[in-house]
Design a protein around this motif. Sequence first.
Motif, PDB file in Angstrom:
ATOM      1  N   SER A   2       0.844  -1.188   0.000  1.00 14.76           N
ATOM      2  CA  SER A   2       0.000   0.000   0.000  1.00 14.76           C
ATOM      3  C   SER A   2       0.885   1.245   0.000  1.00 14.76           C
ATOM      4  CB  SER A   2      -0.934   0.003   1.210  1.00 14.76           C
ATOM      5  OG  SER A   2      -0.172   0.000   2.390  1.00 14.76           O
ATOM      6  N   ILE A   3       0.348   2.302  -0.524  1.00 11.39           N
ATOM      7  CA  ILE A   3       1.097   3.559  -0.620  1.00 11.39           C
ATOM      8  C   ILE A   3       0.476   4.570   0.329  1.00 11.39           C
ATOM      9  CG2 ILE A   3       1.698   5.476  -2.140  1.00 11.39           C
ATOM     10  CD1 ILE A   3       1.705   3.459  -4.445  1.00 11.39           C
ATOM     11  N   ARG A   4       1.298   5.252   1.052  1.00 13.42           N
ATOM     12  CA  ARG A   4       0.860   6.329   1.944  1.00 13.42           C
ATOM     13  C   ARG A   4       1.418   7.644   1.426  1.00 13.42           C
ATOM     14  NH1 ARG A   4      -2.104   2.832   3.229  1.00 13.42           N
ATOM     15  NH2 ARG A   4      -1.836   1.447   4.963  1.00 13.42           N
ATOM     16  N   HIS A   5       0.623   8.681   1.493  1.00  8.18           N
ATOM     17  CA  HIS A   5       1.055  10.005   1.062  1.00  8.18           C
ATOM     18  C   HIS A   5       1.314  10.859   2.294  1.00  8.18           C
ATOM     19  CE1 HIS A   5       0.082   9.258  -3.142  1.00  8.18           C
ATOM     20  NE2 HIS A   5      -0.955   8.588  -2.671  1.00  8.18           N
ATOM     21  N   LYS A   6       2.572  11.281   2.458  1.00  2.00           N
ATOM     22  CA  LYS A   6       2.966  12.102   3.593  1.00  2.00           C
ATOM     23  C   LYS A   6       3.002  13.565   3.146  1.00  2.00           C
ATOM     24  CE  LYS A   6       7.260  12.901   4.376  1.00  2.00           C
ATOM     25  NZ  LYS A   6       7.781  14.234   4.552  1.00  2.00           N
ATOM     26  N   GLN A   7       2.500  14.452   3.981  1.00  4.75           N
ATOM     27  CA  GLN A   7       2.553  15.878   3.675  1.00  4.75           C
ATOM     28  C   GLN A   7       3.238  16.617   4.811  1.00  4.75           C
ATOM     29  OE1 GLN A   7       2.051  16.598   0.766  1.00  4.75           O
ATOM     30  NE2 GLN A   7       0.814  14.896   0.074  1.00  4.75           N
ATOM     31  N   ASN A   8       3.848  17.718   4.448  1.00  5.46           N
ATOM     32  CA  ASN A   8       4.575  18.531   5.417  1.00  5.46           C
ATOM     33  C   ASN A   8       3.682  19.644   5.938  1.00  5.46           C
ATOM     34  OD1 ASN A   8       7.390  17.434   5.204  1.00  5.46           O
ATOM     35  ND2 ASN A   8       6.948  17.865   3.060  1.00  5.46           N
ATOM     36  N   ARG A   9       3.440  19.650   7.207  1.00 10.03           N
ATOM     37  CA  ARG A   9       2.539  20.659   7.778  1.00 10.03           C
ATOM     38  C   ARG A   9       3.198  22.020   7.885  1.00 10.03           C
ATOM     39  NH1 ARG A   9       3.818  23.497  12.639  1.00 10.03           N
ATOM     40  NH2 ARG A   9       5.314  22.239  13.711  1.00 10.03           N
ATOM     41  N   LEU A  10       4.502  22.097   7.980  1.00  5.69           N
ATOM     42  CA  LEU A  10       5.179  23.379   8.158  1.00  5.69           C
ATOM     43  C   LEU A  10       5.560  24.057   6.856  1.00  5.69           C
ATOM     44  CD1 LEU A  10       7.567  22.648  11.161  1.00  5.69           C
ATOM     45  CD2 LEU A  10       5.501  24.019  11.151  1.00  5.69           C
ATOM     46  N   SER A  11       5.329  23.406   5.739  1.00  5.62           N
ATOM     47  CA  SER A  11       5.752  23.958   4.459  1.00  5.62           C
ATOM     48  C   SER A  11       4.608  24.663   3.762  1.00  5.62           C
ATOM     49  CB  SER A  11       6.266  22.841   3.553  1.00  5.62           C
ATOM     50  OG  SER A  11       7.340  22.182   4.166  1.00  5.62           O
ATOM     51  N   THR A  12       4.962  25.708   3.012  1.00  5.54           N
ATOM     52  CA  THR A  12       3.979  26.334   2.135  1.00  5.54           C
ATOM     53  C   THR A  12       4.119  25.718   0.748  1.00  5.54           C
ATOM     54  OG1 THR A  12       5.471  28.170   1.549  1.00  5.54           O
ATOM     55  CG2 THR A  12       3.986  28.507   3.434  1.00  5.54           C
ATOM     56  N   TRP A  13       3.069  25.863  -0.018  1.00  4.16           N
ATOM     57  CA  TRP A  13       2.984  25.229  -1.326  1.00  4.16           C
ATOM     58  C   TRP A  13       2.834  26.281  -2.415  1.00  4.16           C
ATOM     59  CZ3 TRP A  13       2.811  19.821  -1.979  1.00  4.16           C
ATOM     60  CH2 TRP A  13       2.848  19.103  -0.785  1.00  4.16           C
ATOM     61  N   ARG A  14       3.315  25.954  -3.605  1.00  6.46           N
ATOM     62  CA  ARG A  14       3.173  26.821  -4.769  1.00  6.46           C
ATOM     63  C   ARG A  14       1.986  26.337  -5.597  1.00  6.46           C
ATOM     64  NH1 ARG A  14       6.672  30.088  -6.269  1.00  6.46           N
ATOM     65  NH2 ARG A  14       6.571  29.540  -8.464  1.00  6.46           N
ATOM     66  N   ALA A  15       1.481  27.200  -6.461  1.00  9.77           N
ATOM     67  CA  ALA A  15       0.311  26.870  -7.280  1.00  9.77           C
ATOM     68  C   ALA A  15       0.551  25.668  -8.187  1.00  9.77           C
ATOM     69  CB  ALA A  15      -0.104  28.081  -8.116  1.00  9.77           C
ATOM     70  N   THR A  18       4.217  22.225  -6.002  1.00  8.89           N
ATOM     71  CA  THR A  18       5.519  21.982  -5.383  1.00  8.89           C
ATOM     72  C   THR A  18       5.627  22.763  -4.079  1.00  8.89           C
ATOM     73  OG1 THR A  18       6.573  23.784  -6.621  1.00  8.89           O
ATOM     74  CG2 THR A  18       6.658  21.569  -7.601  1.00  8.89           C
ATOM     75  N   LEU A  19       6.521  22.291  -3.224  1.00 10.49           N
ATOM     76  CA  LEU A  19       6.779  23.018  -1.981  1.00 10.49           C
ATOM     77  C   LEU A  19       7.547  24.297  -2.295  1.00 10.49           C
ATOM     78  CD1 LEU A  19       7.869  20.089   0.359  1.00 10.49           C
ATOM     79  CD2 LEU A  19       5.693  21.319   0.384  1.00 10.49           C
ATOM     80  N   THR A  20       7.292  25.329  -1.517  1.00 11.40           N
ATOM     81  CA  THR A  20       8.042  26.566  -1.661  1.00 11.40           C
ATOM     82  C   THR A  20       9.490  26.304  -1.263  1.00 11.40           C
ATOM     83  OG1 THR A  20       6.051  27.805  -1.067  1.00 11.40           O
ATOM     84  CG2 THR A  20       8.139  28.995  -0.944  1.00 11.40           C
ATOM     85  N   SER A  21      10.416  26.816  -2.057  1.00 12.09           N
ATOM     86  CA  SER A  21      11.841  26.627  -1.783  1.00 12.09           C
ATOM     87  C   SER A  21      12.203  27.174  -0.410  1.00 12.09           C
ATOM     88  CB  SER A  21      12.675  27.340  -2.850  1.00 12.09           C
ATOM     89  OG  SER A  21      14.032  27.371  -2.473  1.00 12.09           O
ATOM     90  N   ARG A  22      13.034  26.441   0.306  1.00 14.74           N
ATOM     91  CA  ARG A  22      13.481  26.878   1.629  1.00 14.74           C
ATOM     92  C   ARG A  22      14.291  28.173   1.562  1.00 14.74           C
ATOM     93  NH1 ARG A  22      13.284  23.349   6.320  1.00 14.74           N
ATOM     94  NH2 ARG A  22      11.497  22.037   5.881  1.00 14.74           N
ATOM     95  N   THR A  23      14.708  28.564   0.376  1.00 12.67           N
ATOM     96  CA  THR A  23      15.435  29.830   0.230  1.00 12.67           C
ATOM     97  C   THR A  23      14.497  31.036   0.271  1.00 12.67           C
ATOM     98  OG1 THR A  23      15.328  29.789  -2.197  1.00 12.67           O
ATOM     99  CG2 THR A  23      17.245  28.727  -1.149  1.00 12.67           C
ATOM    100  N   MET A  24      13.206  30.786   0.189  1.00  8.88           N
ATOM    101  CA  MET A  24      12.211  31.868   0.210  1.00  8.88           C
ATOM    102  C   MET A  24      11.773  32.154   1.650  1.00  8.88           C
ATOM    103  SD  MET A  24      12.071  32.521  -2.966  1.00  8.88           S
ATOM    104  CE  MET A  24      10.686  33.625  -3.070  1.00  8.88           C
ATOM    105  N   PRO A  25      11.536  33.431   1.964  1.00 13.90           N
ATOM    106  CA  PRO A  25      11.174  33.774   3.351  1.00 13.90           C
ATOM    107  C   PRO A  25       9.825  33.211   3.802  1.00 13.90           C
ATOM    108  CG  PRO A  25      10.997  35.693   1.909  1.00 13.90           C
ATOM    109  CD  PRO A  25      11.630  34.588   1.096  1.00 13.90           C
ATOM    110  N   ASN A  26       8.936  32.862   2.875  1.00 13.12           N
ATOM    111  CA  ASN A  26       7.613  32.334   3.238  1.00 13.12           C
ATOM    112  C   ASN A  26       7.527  30.819   3.099  1.00 13.12           C
ATOM    113  OD1 ASN A  26       7.758  32.202   0.454  1.00 13.12           O
ATOM    114  ND2 ASN A  26       5.654  32.850   0.126  1.00 13.12           N
ATOM    115  N   ALA A  27       8.674  30.144   3.092  1.00 10.22           N
ATOM    116  CA  ALA A  27       8.700  28.694   2.859  1.00 10.22           C
ATOM    117  C   ALA A  27       8.094  27.895   4.010  1.00 10.22           C
ATOM    118  CB  ALA A  27      10.123  28.226   2.607  1.00 10.22           C
ATOM    119  N   LEU A  28       8.204  28.386   5.212  1.00  9.19           N
ATOM    120  CA  LEU A  28       7.731  27.648   6.385  1.00  9.19           C
ATOM    121  C   LEU A  28       6.596  28.378   7.079  1.00  9.19           C
ATOM    122  CD1 LEU A  28      11.121  26.529   7.941  1.00  9.19           C
ATOM    123  CD2 LEU A  28       9.604  25.215   6.467  1.00  9.19           C
ATOM    124  N   ILE A  29       5.664  27.606   7.597  1.00  9.02           N
ATOM    125  CA  ILE A  29       4.574  28.160   8.402  1.00  9.02           C
ATOM    126  C   ILE A  29       5.040  28.123   9.848  1.00  9.02           C
ATOM    127  CG2 ILE A  29       2.181  27.898   9.120  1.00  9.02           C
ATOM    128  CD1 ILE A  29       1.731  26.373   6.471  1.00  9.02           C
TER     129      ILE A  29
END
Length: 97
Positions: A2-15, A18-29
């Motif tokens: 079976s496949i499980r989909h893990k998501q990151n709660r602290l990351s912001t997402w792009r339209a 993809t996850l927002t690059s950690r180099t961006m100031p708004n990458a983490l919540i």
Amino acid sequence: MSIRHKQNRLSTWRADGTLTSRTMPNALITDESKAIKQIIEMVKEGTVTSVQQTKVALQAHSICVHGDGAHAVQFAKHARQELEQQGVTVQAFRSFK
């Protein structure tokens, strides 16, 4: 298998889904209430609101909470309480079928 989909709660997402690059100031919540709001949206609606304010479809069978954060345990407890109040069943992976 079976496949499980893990998501990151602290990351912001792009339209583009993809996850927002950690180099961006708004990458983490960093705000706990915003992070929990994102988790609930992921689990209940199957979407996440991107930094461009569009809905992005995704699957979330688990939420990654990194244990090295200063308040990781408290956050996990609070997130669980909020999810359960929203009618979401929280269970260990071994319980999944």
